[in-house]
Design an enzyme around this catalytic site. Sequence first.
Site, PDB file in Angstrom:
ATOM      1  N   ASN A 108       0.833  -1.197   0.000  1.00 49.35           N
ATOM      2  CA  ASN A 108       0.000   0.000   0.000  1.00 49.35           C
ATOM      3  C   ASN A 108       0.881   1.265   0.000  1.00 49.35           C
ATOM      4  OD1 ASN A 108      -2.478   1.626   0.188  1.00 49.35           O
ATOM      5  ND2 ASN A 108      -3.401  -0.281   0.861  1.00 49.35           N
ATOM      6  N   ARG A 109       0.305   2.389   0.421  1.00 52.21           N
ATOM      7  CA  ARG A 109       0.923   3.695   0.185  1.00 52.21           C
ATOM      8  C   ARG A 109       1.583   4.278   1.424  1.00 52.21           C
ATOM      9  NH1 ARG A 109      -3.621   3.051  -2.872  1.00 52.21           N
ATOM     10  NH2 ARG A 109      -3.356   3.546  -5.097  1.00 52.21           N
ATOM     11  N   HIS A 134       3.450   0.260  -2.745  1.00 49.43           N
ATOM     12  CA  HIS A 134       3.889  -1.145  -2.803  1.00 49.43           C
ATOM     13  C   HIS A 134       5.413  -1.296  -2.858  1.00 49.43           C
ATOM     14  CE1 HIS A 134      -0.173  -2.306  -2.835  1.00 49.43           C
ATOM     15  NE2 HIS A 134      -0.412  -2.292  -4.128  1.00 49.43           N
ATOM     16  N   HIS A 208      -0.985  -9.874  -3.929  1.00 47.02           N
ATOM     17  CA  HIS A 208      -1.809  -8.973  -4.745  1.00 47.02           C
ATOM     18  C   HIS A 208      -2.470  -9.702  -5.913  1.00 47.02           C
ATOM     19  CE1 HIS A 208      -3.204  -5.246  -6.496  1.00 47.02           C
ATOM     20  NE2 HIS A 208      -2.568  -4.528  -5.585  1.00 47.02           N
ATOM     21  N   SER A 209      -3.029 -10.871  -5.671  1.00 46.69           N
ATOM     22  CA  SER A 209      -3.782 -11.545  -6.728  1.00 46.69           C
ATOM     23  C   SER A 209      -5.102 -10.832  -6.988  1.00 46.69           C
ATOM     24  CB  SER A 209      -4.050 -13.005  -6.357  1.00 46.69           C
ATOM     25  OG  SER A 209      -2.879 -13.777  -6.488  1.00 46.69           O
ATOM     26  N   TYR A 210      -5.468 -10.806  -8.272  1.00 48.47           N
ATOM     27  CA  TYR A 210      -6.787 -10.315  -8.685  1.00 48.47           C
ATOM     28  C   TYR A 210      -7.643 -11.532  -8.997  1.00 48.47           C
ATOM     29  CZ  TYR A 210      -4.942  -5.584  -9.748  1.00 48.47           C
ATOM     30  OH  TYR A 210      -4.373  -4.341  -9.699  1.00 48.47           O
ATOM     31  N   ASP A 280     -11.175   1.280  -3.206  1.00 48.45           N
ATOM     32  CA  ASP A 280      -9.738   1.060  -3.027  1.00 48.45           C
ATOM     33  C   ASP A 280      -9.408   1.533  -1.622  1.00 48.45           C
ATOM     34  OD1 ASP A 280      -7.106   0.428  -3.367  1.00 48.45           O
ATOM     35  OD2 ASP A 280      -6.678   1.935  -4.901  1.00 48.45           O
ATOM     36  N   GLU A 348      -6.398  -7.625  -0.258  1.00 46.61           N
ATOM     37  CA  GLU A 348      -5.015  -7.622   0.238  1.00 46.61           C
ATOM     38  C   GLU A 348      -5.017  -7.501   1.753  1.00 46.61           C
ATOM     39  OE1 GLU A 348      -3.048  -4.388  -2.106  1.00 46.61           O
ATOM     40  OE2 GLU A 348      -4.993  -4.460  -3.105  1.00 46.61           O
TER      41      GLU A 348
END
Length: 392
Positions: A108-109, A134, A208-210, A280, A348
């Site tokens: 994340n940020r 990330h 981080h799988s979608y 998000d 996540e």
Amino acid sequence: MIGPAFLQAQAQTMSTTSSSAMPPGIERSSFGRLPDGREVDCYRITNDNGIEMRVINYGGIIVSLKTPDRTGRMDDIVLGFDSIGDYLSDTYRQANPYFGALIGRYGNRIANGRFTLDGETYHLPTNDGPNTLHGGDVGFNQRLWHVEPFSSAEGRGLVLTYTSPDGEQGFPGRLSTRVSYTLTDDNELAIDYRARTTRATPVNLTQHSYFNLKGEGSTSVLDHELMINASAYTPIDETLIPTGEIADVSGTPFDFRQPTAIGARMGQKNTQLAYAKGYDHNFVLSKTPGQGDLPTLAARVIEPRSGRVLEVATTEPGLQFYSGNFLDGSLTGKSGRPYTHRSGLALETQHFPDSPNQPNFPSTILKPDKTYHSQTVYRFSTTASENQPHAD
């Protein structure tokens, strides 16, 4: 109840093998080479029920994951590619979706690419507007990990290790990271994260799988029904950095305590949805009493037509729900179909974004005398039929 089978297995000695001799249920093949000539390996892991996962040592990326629908049909339910070239392409790097990757040092940020620790200010690359996302320009998702396949009483999988040098991407300390992926015969993907450092440093590792439970390359995930076990979330500013507030989800589009179609409230006029162009956001997870340090249920996703169910349990305090807002059709996946707007979702598990700059958030600082340890379990099952409870 989700029970991480690997917890019992951890007490046993895993049987690891050299890359030339794979345990039963694991196959290794070439996935191509990096520009510097290093080979990228792909490991195909299958459990006794036929669930199949492919992982590459570049970024620890899960490139495919095949699970059955309620009729037994197998489909690949994660977004990704079939060649290393696609993960290295300019188009992919500009889009920067982090398909299937291990994320670190900091998932994340971090606001403005800086934080202060023990009186010293550290500066990181800013790769998401004014912020660090990330782990920076070259995070763990772009590193070649060392991999050891293993088999245990509970399943089979991989141990991935990577040592990040002191100062890499601006972070202090030499960080030794060990992540295990275990595909169990209970149809669970158990992920165990561990790290040690030589200097105090922020650490926040995630995967981080979608997912698209209809199958990758299918239409949007807006009809997937989502439950998130959280009564609060952390609102963001226009650059997607948390404001520091922990807000009640009641009466907002962020209340997923009851299963709700992801798209049901996406069109509501809401400043938070406008900032992120959808979901998000970090959700503050509610912990199950009596579970102690064991992973507890964080989220459940049901795709009504296929009957596929994904459950997520974790020891982490937060969960980032991302609704694929920036997928725009510019990337074409394994199916040969473009990944269009909202054609995948990410769940996540994490500590909260920007925690090094938010004193009221749970700390992400790892010190040399401690071991970072986090566990997450993804469990796959099906419903008996549409609108019926899922089957164990």
